[in-house]
Design a protein around this motif. Sequence first.
Motif, PDB file in Angstrom:
ATOM      1  N   LYS A 143      26.446  23.690 -10.659  1.00 51.52           N
ATOM      2  CA  LYS A 143      27.251  24.214  -9.547  1.00 51.52           C
ATOM      3  C   LYS A 143      28.509  24.926 -10.030  1.00 51.52           C
ATOM      4  CE  LYS A 143      29.824  19.883  -8.767  1.00 51.52           C
ATOM      5  NZ  LYS A 143      31.156  20.438  -9.043  1.00 51.52           N
ATOM      6  N   ASP A 144      28.921  24.674 -11.277  1.00 52.88           N
ATOM      7  CA  ASP A 144      30.124  25.304 -11.822  1.00 52.88           C
ATOM      8  C   ASP A 144      29.834  26.625 -12.520  1.00 52.88           C
ATOM      9  OD1 ASP A 144      31.674  23.185 -10.928  1.00 52.88           O
ATOM     10  OD2 ASP A 144      31.446  22.048 -12.797  1.00 52.88           O
ATOM     11  N   ARG A 145      28.566  26.989 -12.662  1.00 51.20           N
ATOM     12  CA  ARG A 145      28.194  28.241 -13.323  1.00 51.20           C
ATOM     13  C   ARG A 145      28.070  29.371 -12.298  1.00 51.20           C
ATOM     14  NH1 ARG A 145      22.876  25.536 -15.742  1.00 51.20           N
ATOM     15  NH2 ARG A 145      23.867  23.704 -16.712  1.00 51.20           N
ATOM     16  N   PRO A 146      28.031  30.628 -12.755  1.00 52.70           N
ATOM     17  CA  PRO A 146      27.628  31.702 -11.849  1.00 52.70           C
ATOM     18  C   PRO A 146      26.242  31.370 -11.293  1.00 52.70           C
ATOM     19  CG  PRO A 146      28.518  32.606 -13.883  1.00 52.70           C
ATOM     20  CD  PRO A 146      28.389  31.133 -14.108  1.00 52.70           C
ATOM     21  N   GLN A 147      26.052  31.565 -10.011  1.00 53.86           N
ATOM     22  CA  GLN A 147      24.813  31.144  -9.368  1.00 53.86           C
ATOM     23  C   GLN A 147      23.685  32.156  -9.475  1.00 53.86           C
ATOM     24  OE1 GLN A 147      24.389  27.838  -8.011  1.00 53.86           O
ATOM     25  NE2 GLN A 147      26.137  27.864  -9.439  1.00 53.86           N
ATOM     26  N   SER A 148      23.973  33.289 -10.086  1.00 51.25           N
ATOM     27  CA  SER A 148      22.933  34.284 -10.343  1.00 51.25           C
ATOM     28  C   SER A 148      23.314  35.069 -11.588  1.00 51.25           C
ATOM     29  CB  SER A 148      22.769  35.235  -9.149  1.00 51.25           C
ATOM     30  OG  SER A 148      23.911  36.072  -9.028  1.00 51.25           O
ATOM     31  N   VAL A 149      22.311  35.704 -12.177  1.00 53.46           N
ATOM     32  CA  VAL A 149      22.582  36.552 -13.344  1.00 53.46           C
ATOM     33  C   VAL A 149      23.491  37.703 -12.935  1.00 53.46           C
ATOM     34  CG1 VAL A 149      21.540  38.086 -15.047  1.00 53.46           C
ATOM     35  CG2 VAL A 149      20.436  35.920 -14.497  1.00 53.46           C
ATOM     36  N   ALA A 150      23.321  38.213 -11.719  1.00 60.87           N
ATOM     37  CA  ALA A 150      24.168  39.309 -11.238  1.00 60.87           C
ATOM     38  C   ALA A 150      25.635  38.892 -11.230  1.00 60.87           C
ATOM     39  CB  ALA A 150      23.725  39.749  -9.844  1.00 60.87           C
ATOM     40  N   ASP A 151      25.911  37.657 -10.807  1.00 56.61           N
ATOM     41  CA  ASP A 151      27.295  37.171 -10.805  1.00 56.61           C
ATOM     42  C   ASP A 151      27.849  37.115 -12.228  1.00 56.61           C
ATOM     43  OD1 ASP A 151      27.223  36.884  -8.081  1.00 56.61           O
ATOM     44  OD2 ASP A 151      26.772  34.732  -8.124  1.00 56.61           O
ATOM     45  N   PHE A 152      27.027  36.658 -13.161  1.00 55.71           N
ATOM     46  CA  PHE A 152      27.449  36.593 -14.565  1.00 55.71           C
ATOM     47  C   PHE A 152      27.732  37.984 -15.116  1.00 55.71           C
ATOM     48  CE2 PHE A 152      26.033  36.458 -19.120  1.00 55.71           C
ATOM     49  CZ  PHE A 152      27.148  35.798 -19.620  1.00 55.71           C
ATOM     50  N   LEU A 153      26.850  38.933 -14.833  1.00 57.06           N
ATOM     51  CA  LEU A 153      27.051  40.299 -15.320  1.00 57.06           C
ATOM     52  C   LEU A 153      28.290  40.933 -14.691  1.00 57.06           C
ATOM     53  CD1 LEU A 153      23.381  41.666 -15.339  1.00 57.06           C
ATOM     54  CD2 LEU A 153      24.692  40.682 -17.230  1.00 57.06           C
ATOM     55  N   ASN A 154      28.583  40.591 -13.445  1.00 59.03           N
ATOM     56  CA  ASN A 154      29.792  41.109 -12.803  1.00 59.03           C
ATOM     57  C   ASN A 154      31.043  40.591 -13.506  1.00 59.03           C
ATOM     58  OD1 ASN A 154      28.434  42.618 -10.885  1.00 59.03           O
ATOM     59  ND2 ASN A 154      28.420  40.983  -9.371  1.00 59.03           N
ATOM     60  N   MET A 155      31.006  39.344 -13.964  1.00 55.92           N
ATOM     61  CA  MET A 155      32.135  38.801 -14.713  1.00 55.92           C
ATOM     62  C   MET A 155      32.344  39.561 -16.014  1.00 55.92           C
ATOM     63  SD  MET A 155      31.764  34.664 -14.267  1.00 55.92           S
ATOM     64  CE  MET A 155      33.329  34.394 -15.138  1.00 55.92           C
ATOM     65  N   LEU A 156      31.250  39.948 -16.647  1.00 58.82           N
ATOM     66  CA  LEU A 156      31.354  40.711 -17.898  1.00 58.82           C
ATOM     67  C   LEU A 156      31.870  42.121 -17.641  1.00 58.82           C
ATOM     68  CD1 LEU A 156      28.012  39.676 -19.645  1.00 58.82           C
ATOM     69  CD2 LEU A 156      30.315  38.859 -20.155  1.00 58.82           C
ATOM     70  N   SER A 157      31.503  42.690 -16.497  1.00 59.05           N
ATOM     71  CA  SER A 157      31.952  44.051 -16.179  1.00 59.05           C
ATOM     72  C   SER A 157      33.442  44.095 -15.911  1.00 59.05           C
ATOM     73  CB  SER A 157      31.197  44.579 -14.952  1.00 59.05           C
ATOM     74  OG  SER A 157      29.816  44.658 -15.213  1.00 59.05           O
ATOM     75  N   ALA A 158      34.009  42.976 -15.466  1.00 54.42           N
ATOM     76  CA  ALA A 158      35.439  42.910 -15.166  1.00 54.42           C
ATOM     77  C   ALA A 158      36.202  42.314 -16.332  1.00 54.42           C
ATOM     78  CB  ALA A 158      35.675  42.072 -13.914  1.00 54.42           C
ATOM     79  N   LYS A 159      35.791  42.638 -17.551  1.00 47.13           N
ATOM     80  CA  LYS A 159      36.395  42.004 -18.731  1.00 47.13           C
ATOM     81  C   LYS A 159      37.841  42.437 -18.908  1.00 47.13           C
ATOM     82  CE  LYS A 159      35.084  45.319 -22.333  1.00 47.13           C
ATOM     83  NZ  LYS A 159      34.523  45.452 -23.672  1.00 47.13           N
ATOM     84  N   LYS A 160      38.621  41.531 -19.484  1.00 45.24           N
ATOM     85  CA  LYS A 160      40.034  41.762 -19.771  1.00 45.24           C
ATOM     86  C   LYS A 160      40.202  42.126 -21.232  1.00 45.24           C
ATOM     87  CE  LYS A 160      41.215  38.276 -16.306  1.00 45.24           C
ATOM     88  NZ  LYS A 160      41.847  36.972 -16.072  1.00 45.24           N
ATOM     89  N   PRO A 161      41.356  42.720 -21.617  1.00 48.03           N
ATOM     90  CA  PRO A 161      41.547  43.112 -23.011  1.00 48.03           C
ATOM     91  C   PRO A 161      41.559  41.913 -23.948  1.00 48.03           C
ATOM     92  CG  PRO A 161      43.598  43.300 -21.784  1.00 48.03           C
ATOM     93  CD  PRO A 161      42.516  43.046 -20.780  1.00 48.03           C
ATOM     94  N   ALA A 162      41.173  42.153 -25.186  1.00 51.12           N
ATOM     95  CA  ALA A 162      41.134  41.085 -26.184  1.00 51.12           C
ATOM     96  C   ALA A 162      42.510  40.521 -26.437  1.00 51.12           C
ATOM     97  CB  ALA A 162      40.541  41.622 -27.492  1.00 51.12           C
ATOM     98  N   VAL A 163      42.550  39.256 -26.789  1.00 50.70           N
ATOM     99  CA  VAL A 163      43.824  38.576 -27.036  1.00 50.70           C
ATOM    100  C   VAL A 163      44.556  39.197 -28.200  1.00 50.70           C
ATOM    101  CG1 VAL A 163      44.842  36.383 -27.732  1.00 50.70           C
ATOM    102  CG2 VAL A 163      42.983  36.415 -26.087  1.00 50.70           C
TER     103      VAL A 163
END
Length: 458
Positions: free
Chosen positions: A289-309
């Motif tokens: 329940k704590d994970r993205p509930q679909s692969v699309a949700d996971f890929l959306n998180m990757l698309s909104a990536k932030k700059p490297a530390v």
Amino acid sequence: MISSEGIEILNIEQGTGNDTCALAAGTMLCKGRYRIISTLAQGGFGITYLGTDTSTGRSVAIKEFFMKQHCERSSNSTHVTLGTQGIRKEIESYRLKFLKEANTISQLNHPHIISIYNVFEENGTAYYVMKYIANGSLKDIVEQQGALSEKTALSFIRKIGSALNYIHGKKILHLDIKPANILLDDKQPILIDFGISKRYDVSGHQTSSTPVGISKGFAPMEQYSQGGIKGFDPSTDVYSLGATLFYLLTGEVPPEASIVNEDGLPPLPNNISVGTAQAIEKAMQPKRKDRPQSVADFLNMLSAKKPAVSEPKQEPAKETHHKKAKYSMLTLMAVAILAPLIPLGGYYIFDAMFESEGIRAVAVISILPLIRVNIKIKEYIAFYWELHWKNVIKTFFYNLLLQCVVVGIIGVIYESFLETDIRYEFGRDANTFLSGYIPFLFATIAMEIAAVKKENIF
């Protein structure tokens, strides 16, 4: 191992291709249509061969159903015995499932899913023939070249993610996503090995039974449970996809799910963007329940990536500085009217310093909190923009020193020039007020501008 429920539980490991149970080179299959050239790999549920389609001369990969722990074949025969008498019925059900899923996969049409050309039964077991991809797997690439760049890794993951979205739309879970099951065909990732995949009906209940496969480091906790994944839940494949991305970026197999559950994930390299690191951590949460509930949700998180530390902020940092400078000038306009009033009070102390050497030290200390009346405002701005506290302190003392010196000098020059004592003339009438106030107003503005240009942070 067979569980008490009759469920096969295997650790899925790639073999070396030299197992004595494998078919010998030159063996003909499917009434002479396919010739075995060599053994490519052996896993927990089957043996994969390199073969030739004699009708076309095309190289093909041939997958044979062969449960390593229970199937047998003598060295002088091609026939397979499906386990001992006690579990033969269970193994036979898996063979039929192998055939059913092979036929299902052959009907899939996606550029990043392996193409199946033929399905047939022979030698007491089952086979399917698929496209042969000679460039190896992502696991091979990482072992040879080391960890991939983030850009390259994300490109592979997005394409395999699109394949998973496609099969999830057909109520199929792959359940064995890992770098070894992603081949490269002309630099394009291809998802293979649906040996432990499961189909579900529209209500999410499984319609096929499979052995419970465990690829350590890539399988989530729920795949270790009795019976495996009974309900349709894409978050299981999401975990494995996140673990695969972890491997591509680090070159290391992720910790087993039980270790992740206890200790969390080890830190990713500093050159990995914050957004990607957060997406991996989210995907590999122990609880579904704590994970993205679909692969699309996971890929959306990757698309909104932030700059490297560890990457220096280039253009965004410049833009942020402009915003901070803008806020500094707004602050300047807000406090410029009031700030000079305090330096006027500070002038009395400076005047006293010229009359009495004994209070010089006290005067210097006393003037510090008087002159920087707007320092608190600047501190709030610094906090809002998450500036480093060292920069705040540095600018604070720079401004204090600068204003102490300038106010003192201007005060003495101003009094000498007008031949008047500000202590008595200030406030006597409007003209005198303005004549005493305006020089300090401009002095404060000049000092604020100097601070902005020098420190470049407010």
